[in-house]
Write a protein that holds these residues in place. Structure first.
Motif, PDB file in Angstrom:
ATOM      1  N   VAL A   1      12.137  -0.243   2.403  1.00  0.00           N
ATOM      2  CA  VAL A   1      10.895  -0.050   3.168  1.00  0.00           C
ATOM      3  C   VAL A   1      10.137  -1.370   3.301  1.00  0.00           C
ATOM      4  CG1 VAL A   1       8.658   1.141   3.204  1.00  0.00           C
ATOM      5  CG2 VAL A   1      10.718   2.384   2.501  1.00  0.00           C
ATOM      6  N   THR A   2      10.162  -2.167   2.240  1.00  0.00           N
ATOM      7  CA  THR A   2       9.514  -3.481   2.320  1.00  0.00           C
ATOM      8  C   THR A   2      10.168  -4.322   3.407  1.00  0.00           C
ATOM      9  OG1 THR A   2       9.027  -3.383  -0.042  1.00  0.00           O
ATOM     10  CG2 THR A   2       8.941  -5.551   1.001  1.00  0.00           C
ATOM     11  N   LYS A   3      11.494  -4.344   3.407  1.00  0.00           N
ATOM     12  CA  LYS A   3      12.205  -5.091   4.454  1.00  0.00           C
ATOM     13  C   LYS A   3      11.779  -4.599   5.839  1.00  0.00           C
ATOM     14  CE  LYS A   3      16.656  -5.519   1.964  1.00  0.00           C
ATOM     15  NZ  LYS A   3      16.526  -6.822   1.308  1.00  0.00           N
ATOM     16  N   SER A   4      11.705  -3.283   5.981  1.00  0.00           N
ATOM     17  CA  SER A   4      11.390  -2.688   7.279  1.00  0.00           C
ATOM     18  C   SER A   4      10.001  -3.107   7.769  1.00  0.00           C
ATOM     19  CB  SER A   4      11.491  -1.160   7.164  1.00  0.00           C
ATOM     20  OG  SER A   4      11.017  -0.525   8.314  1.00  0.00           O
ATOM     21  N   ILE A   5       9.013  -3.012   6.878  1.00  0.00           N
ATOM     22  CA  ILE A   5       7.637  -3.356   7.282  1.00  0.00           C
ATOM     23  C   ILE A   5       7.520  -4.856   7.565  1.00  0.00           C
ATOM     24  CG2 ILE A   5       5.218  -3.398   6.551  1.00  0.00           C
ATOM     25  CD1 ILE A   5       5.796  -0.873   4.882  1.00  0.00           C
ATOM     26  N   LEU A   6       8.099  -5.677   6.663  1.00  0.00           N
ATOM     27  CA  LEU A   6       8.000  -7.130   6.852  1.00  0.00           C
ATOM     28  C   LEU A   6       8.686  -7.555   8.154  1.00  0.00           C
ATOM     29  CD1 LEU A   6       8.563  -8.657   3.288  1.00  0.00           C
ATOM     30  CD2 LEU A   6       6.417  -8.340   4.547  1.00  0.00           C
ATOM     31  N   SER A   7       9.806  -6.894   8.463  1.00  0.00           N
ATOM     32  CA  SER A   7      10.522  -7.244   9.697  1.00  0.00           C
ATOM     33  C   SER A   7       9.621  -7.049  10.909  1.00  0.00           C
ATOM     34  CB  SER A   7      11.768  -6.378   9.851  1.00  0.00           C
ATOM     35  OG  SER A   7      12.693  -6.646   8.839  1.00  0.00           O
TER      36      SER A   7
ATOM     37  N   ARG B   1      20.373   1.605  -1.344  1.00  0.00           N
ATOM     38  CA  ARG B   1      20.154   2.412  -2.549  1.00  0.00           C
ATOM     39  C   ARG B   1      18.763   2.181  -3.123  1.00  0.00           C
ATOM     40  NH1 ARG B   1      24.743   4.956  -4.409  1.00  0.00           N
ATOM     41  NH2 ARG B   1      26.659   4.077  -3.561  1.00  0.00           N
ATOM     42  N   ASN B   2      18.249   0.988  -2.911  1.00  0.00           N
ATOM     43  CA  ASN B   2      16.899   0.676  -3.376  1.00  0.00           C
ATOM     44  C   ASN B   2      15.918   0.932  -2.226  1.00  0.00           C
ATOM     45  OD1 ASN B   2      14.511  -0.403  -4.282  1.00  0.00           O
ATOM     46  ND2 ASN B   2      15.494  -2.137  -5.308  1.00  0.00           N
ATOM     47  N   GLN B   3      15.477   2.181  -2.104  1.00  0.00           N
ATOM     48  CA  GLN B   3      14.647   2.556  -0.959  1.00  0.00           C
ATOM     49  C   GLN B   3      13.314   1.805  -0.931  1.00  0.00           C
ATOM     50  OE1 GLN B   3      14.653   4.581   1.990  1.00  0.00           O
ATOM     51  NE2 GLN B   3      16.788   3.989   1.649  1.00  0.00           N
ATOM     52  N   GLU B   4      12.789   1.486  -2.107  1.00  0.00           N
ATOM     53  CA  GLU B   4      11.510   0.765  -2.134  1.00  0.00           C
ATOM     54  C   GLU B   4      11.650  -0.583  -1.447  1.00  0.00           C
ATOM     55  OE1 GLU B   4       8.483   1.764  -2.846  1.00  0.00           O
ATOM     56  OE2 GLU B   4       9.381   3.738  -3.140  1.00  0.00           O
ATOM     57  N   GLU B   5      12.746  -1.298  -1.806  1.00  0.00           N
ATOM     58  CA  GLU B   5      12.945  -2.609  -1.182  1.00  0.00           C
ATOM     59  C   GLU B   5      13.271  -2.478   0.300  1.00  0.00           C
ATOM     60  OE1 GLU B   5      15.633  -5.409  -2.979  1.00  0.00           O
ATOM     61  OE2 GLU B   5      14.511  -5.373  -4.867  1.00  0.00           O
TER      62      GLU B   5
ATOM     63  N   ASP C   1       0.843  -1.196   0.000  1.00  0.00           N
ATOM     64  CA  ASP C   1       0.000   0.000   0.000  1.00  0.00           C
ATOM     65  C   ASP C   1       0.884   1.254   0.000  1.00  0.00           C
ATOM     66  OD1 ASP C   1      -1.411   2.217   0.850  1.00  0.00           O
ATOM     67  OD2 ASP C   1      -2.651   1.117   2.291  1.00  0.00           O
ATOM     68  N   ASP C   2       0.882   1.969  -1.141  1.00  0.00           N
ATOM     69  CA  ASP C   2       1.816   3.091  -1.323  1.00  0.00           C
ATOM     70  C   ASP C   2       1.657   4.158  -0.254  1.00  0.00           C
ATOM     71  OD1 ASP C   2       3.149   2.040  -3.421  1.00  0.00           O
ATOM     72  OD2 ASP C   2       1.886   2.983  -4.966  1.00  0.00           O
ATOM     73  N   ASP C   3       0.411   4.465   0.061  1.00  0.00           N
ATOM     74  CA  ASP C   3       0.167   5.500   1.062  1.00  0.00           C
ATOM     75  C   ASP C   3       0.722   5.062   2.418  1.00  0.00           C
ATOM     76  OD1 ASP C   3      -1.174   7.859   2.239  1.00  0.00           O
ATOM     77  OD2 ASP C   3      -2.375   6.301   3.247  1.00  0.00           O
ATOM     78  N   PHE C   4       0.472   3.806   2.758  1.00  0.00           N
ATOM     79  CA  PHE C   4       0.951   3.272   4.027  1.00  0.00           C
ATOM     80  C   PHE C   4       2.484   3.302   4.069  1.00  0.00           C
ATOM     81  CE2 PHE C   4       2.006   0.041   7.188  1.00  0.00           C
ATOM     82  CZ  PHE C   4       1.104   0.324   8.194  1.00  0.00           C
ATOM     83  N   ARG C   5       3.102   2.886   2.976  1.00  0.00           N
ATOM     84  CA  ARG C   5       4.567   2.854   2.895  1.00  0.00           C
ATOM     85  C   ARG C   5       5.147   4.263   3.055  1.00  0.00           C
ATOM     86  NH1 ARG C   5       6.858  -1.544   0.160  1.00  0.00           N
ATOM     87  NH2 ARG C   5       8.332  -0.159  -0.857  1.00  0.00           N
TER      88      ARG C   5
END
Ligand code: PLP
Length: 887
Positions: free
Chosen positions: A851-857, A845-849, A580-584
């Motif tokens: 943030v995914t790591k951060s939320i999944l963690s 460098r890949n901020q999108e990934e 969810d882009d807004d959530f991210r």
């Protein structure tokens, strides 16, 4: 900070609670206050009251309940007017100020005391209830409680943060500033003490009847100043201003003996009278532990040496003023200072006396409370479980034996059966320098009765070993509680093991290691089932909801309500929002805000200006060789070297980074203090290098504390947990960082391993040799010069070329690698460490990934709530159940 109101009013209706537990009192039966109870109730009435609490038929209020007819209806109202009145009342009546002349310090104290009134009320309700239903209690014995601040924690638990914010705002104060007036209660060194604080928090929040027991040090963990780059220790006079979070209990005082001699009781085998003139009084102070989402308020009972009785009026009258107070001084010293050693045994006589004062007062208190039930002592294990937080409280074992044998006249077998069914023991380390041992002559002089009991415990234990393994002399020598050195030593870990029914390590790998090393023979002799694992955890109240309000608000949104704070399995729901882009975007914004908050904190505490847009790379924990801050700073030097080799255009493409250190070194730990000096010297040069600018900054934040951690941890992008494999028993800051959306760069050690298992290996950066390889490397390095790789050699060269000031002062640090056998394997792990740093940068460098790591963690971290740890202890070690306190 957004905290929805209404959560509490629907889940714990304080004034309208109905008892649901069968056999308990009716919900509308008032609750008596225990202290008043003592004065008002006759013995017979008390018995009747206690009986009515346990009886399954009793539905009629007892006499005493009538006396307190209105007590349960006196929950202090939560409206703004009441809060304001109570703050003003304390301001004027407790502190003799007026609203016209108060500053933020006064506002803090007045507000804190008004909050304390509410806690006191729930405290009474909780303990009266537990008494009445004869709840089995767990007693968590720990020489350290690293509590930090309480005010904000209590406001959140009571669901009154918004209300106090408004009331204080009305009189011109900002709640955040008021909160900042509180001093940390820093009665601990690091992880072990903080664990104890998280555990009593979890007991309170999960409705387990549990108390912590500890010492009320007059001077807590020293304050660390950095002068000319060096650590300088200053006393922590935390009790100089009034402490709202403790209740003195002058009526709860026990005598504690030292020295003296023994007289055997005629015709008895194991019963002695211990005669001594050196008797100190230990007095209780109670520290309430507010439970979040429950009425339950836990307690930490801290002992302080009382000195009044030691004033010598005869000497005073004779003009000997120093002599008159000499006894007081000697006694007071016992609870004056916390020993500032983390994972190191100091072995001082004063420390042994401190430990005994603590154990004796605690065991006397537990027995006194048990005796009020009127039950025989053989049933103690049904109503009390005692957990030993490391070996520091091990004297509780011979102390309970002494009470049962000498005071209560039980037989040895009766007493030993009670002891071994009551105690359980947590091991926290296998570092040899941390192993507690006491010279037999010292123990014999200070605690003659206990030395005798320990000899007998050892005798019977070794007899049982000899029966099972006849003729194995070497086994007896290895496993004996008494080490046959000169002088002989009492091995406290072995005493704790023999006297306990369960022994646990604090992470899976650590629990395996202790079974193969220190307790290997005990596994053979006593069986494997005794040795279990209880992986550490941390409190989501303090380490998420309290320190990271923005991220917590997002989690609340994802979960649908705030129940995740007491049930962390619900954070799993975050996985639904990872796309969810807004959530991210809001997730990233929360982290960014925390980083700016830390940048402001760093500017105000160190004067160093950093950019909140840089990657924040954090290592904050006690400074110790096994934690390898030295390896970290060597890598910073190498990074600096690489940046200096680049053209400005190349440098501009690098990721800007702030490397942040904080942590205290034990006052007598010279090498660790040199590491602090090196970090500060390197920081000074790099931060002043205009060519480098914001691409690399290095910060050492002085005086690391729970409060500093609450600023630091929510702001990290990457945190380092880089102990030599097999040396960090668990670690808990690793858990805190990941629970706040940070990523770990770490070794395959302690709880890092289980964190990786839970969150997935894509979410964590591992490097370095494995625990089972360490022995071979160390062996090799004892006989061979280490060969530093080019990167490490570069760092050595820069230091030796005086790049960071006189290189000679850091030569011993380099020598610890090159000439000291490199015990912590820096030269072995350095190449993979540098590689791991590169992998981190590529990922960042890949901020999108990222943030995914951060939320999944965060979504997968439920296991590391201390609520999970405490539930496991409750079910598998303590055999206790939650008791929901109802009116
Ligand atoms: C959590 C915590 C620690 C423990 O840190 P580790 O990295 O696990 O050793 C030490 N000090 C404070 C103030 C903490 O909050």
């Amino acid at each position: 900070m957004a905290h929805n109101s209404g959560y509490f009013s629907t889940t714990i209706p304080l004034n309208t609670a109905k008892a649901t537990t069968p056999g308990m009192h009716d919900a509308n039966v008032p609750v008596a206050q225990p202290t008043s109870l003592k004065r008002v109730v006759s013995g017979a009435a008390l018995k009747e009251l206690l009986a009515s609490g346990t009886s399954t038929q009793s539905k009629t209020p007892s006499k005493i309940d009538n006396v307190f007819q209105n007590y349960s209806h006196s929950e202090i109202s939560r409206d703004a007017a009441t809060i304001k009145n109570s703050v003003v009342m304390h301001l004027t009546a407790t502190f003799l100020r007026t609203p016209a002349n108060m500053d933020s310090g006064d506002a803090y104290l007045a507000s804190a005391f008004s909050v304390r009134d509410r806690l006191l009320q729930r405290w009474n309700m909780t303990n009266e209830y537990h008494d009445r239903v004869n709840a089995k209690r767990v007693y968590y014995m720990s020489l350290e409680f690293l509590i930090g601040r309480t005010f904000d924690n209590a406001l959140l638990a009571l669901e009154l943060r918004n209300e106090y914010s408004k009331v204080l705002g009305d009189v011109g104060f900002c709640l955040e500033d008021i909160i900042d007036e509180e001093r940390d209660a820093a009665l601990g060194n690091g992880g072990l003490g903080r664990l104890a604080a998280c555990y009593v928090d979890s007991m309170a929040c999960s409705d387990y009847p549990g108390w912590g027991y500890g010492l009320r040090y007059k001077y807590g963990m020293f304050q660390q100043q950095i002068i000319d780059g060096y650590q300088v220790e200053a006393p922590d006079c935390w009790l100089d201003s009034p402490n709202p979070w403790e209740f003195p209990r002058p009526d709860v005082t026990y005598p504690v003996k030292f020295y003296g001699h023994l007289v055997r009781v005629p015709d008895s085998k194991h019963r002695f009278t211990w005669e001594s003139n050196v008797v100190y009084d230990a007095m209780a102070f109670d520290v309430p532990v507010p439970g979040y989402g429950t009425n339950n308020v836990g307690n930490i009972r801290l002992w302080s040496c009382k000195t009044n009785s030691l004033f010598d009026l005869n000497k005073f009258n004779a003009g000997d003023y120093a002599g008159a107070t000499g006894g007081q001084v000697a006694a007071q010293i016992l609870t004056d200072v916390l020993y500032p050693n983390d994972n190191t045994n100091e072995g001082k006589e004063l420390r042994l006396r401190q430990e005994y004062l603590f154990c004796s007062a605690t065991l006397q208190d537990i027995i006194a409370r048990f005796k009020k039930t009127g039950k025989p002592l053989s049933e103690l294990p049904d109503l009390a479980a005692i957990q030993l937080n490391d070996t520091h409280p091990t004297l509780g074992i011979p102390e309970l034996m002494r009470i049962l044998l000498d005071d209560e006249a039980l037989t040895w077998d009766e007493a030993w059966s009670i002891v071994t069914r009551t105690f359980a023991f947590t091991n926290h380390t296998i570092l040899p320098e941390a192993m507690e041992k006491w010279p037999v002559p010292m123990m014999d002089k200070i605690l003659p009765r206990h030395m005798g009991i320990i000899y007998d415990i050892n005798l019977y234990f070794l007899q049982s070993v000899e029966e099972k393994f006849p003729g194995d002399r070497d086994l007896l020598r290895r496993i004996s509680i008494i080490e046959e050195s000169n002088p002989q030593q009492v091995r406290m870990a072995f005493l704790a093991c023999v006297g306990s029914h369960k022994v646990n390590g604090v992470a899976a790998i650590h629990s395996d290691i202790i079974k193969q090393s220190i307790f290997n023979d005990f596994v053979t002799v006593q069986g494997e089932d005794k040795f279990i694992n209880k992986t550490n955890g941390v409190s989501p109240r303090r380490w998420m909801n309290g320190c990271n309000p923005d991220m917590s608000a997002l989690i609340t949104e994802a979960v649908g309500d705030r129940t995740w704070i007491n049930d962390l399995t619900k954070v799993k729901k975050l996985e639904d929002h990872v796309a969810d882009d807004d959530f991210r975007a809001r997730w990233s914004a929360a982290k960014q805000k925390n980083k700016q908050r830390l940048a402001d904190y760093i500017l105000s505490t160190t004067g160093i200006k950093i950019s909140a847009d840089a990657l924040f790379d954090v290592q904050v924990q006690r400074i110790h060789e096994y934690k390898r801050q030295l390896m970290n700073i060597f890598s910073v030097i190498y990074r600096y070297h690489c940046l200096k080799q680049m053209t400005p255009a190349e440098r501009a493409k690098e990721i800007s980074r702030v490397v942040i250190f904080a942590g205290k070194a034990a006052a007598g730990y010279w090498v660790a203090k040199q590491v602090i000096k090196l970090i500060n010297s390197v920081a000074e040069v790099i931060n002043a290098d205009a060519e480098i600018g914001d691409v690399l900054k290095v910060v050492f934040i002085p005086d690391y504390s729970v409060t500093a951690a609450e600023y630091l941890i929510p702001a990290s992008d990457i945190s380092q947990h880089i102990s030599t494999a097999g040396t960090e028993a668990s670690g808990t800051s690793n858990m805190k960082f990941v629970l706040n959306g940070g990523i770990i760069l770490g070794t395959v050690d302690g709880a890092n391993i289980e964190i990786g298992e839970e969150i997935g290996e894509e979410q964590i950066f591992f490097f370095g040799c494995l625990a089972h390889e360490v022995g071979d490397f160390r062996h090799y390095l004892r006989f061979h010069q280490p060969k530093p790789d080019e990167a490490l050699q570069t760092a050595f060269d820069l230091i030796q070329n005086n790049t960071f000031g006189d290189g000679a002062i850091f030569q011993p640090l380099i020598d610890s690698v090159l000439r000291g056998g490199d015990v912590y394997l820096l030269s072995v792990d350095f190449p993979s460490y540098i590689q791991a740093h590169k992998a981190v940068e590529d990922a960042y460098r890949n901020q999108e990934e990222w943030v995914t790591k951060s939320i999944l963690s965060v979504a997968r971290m439920a296991k590391f709530s201390s609520d999970r740890s405490i539930q496991e202890y409750a079910e598998e070690v303590w055999n206790i159940e939650p008791v929901r306190v109802t009116n």
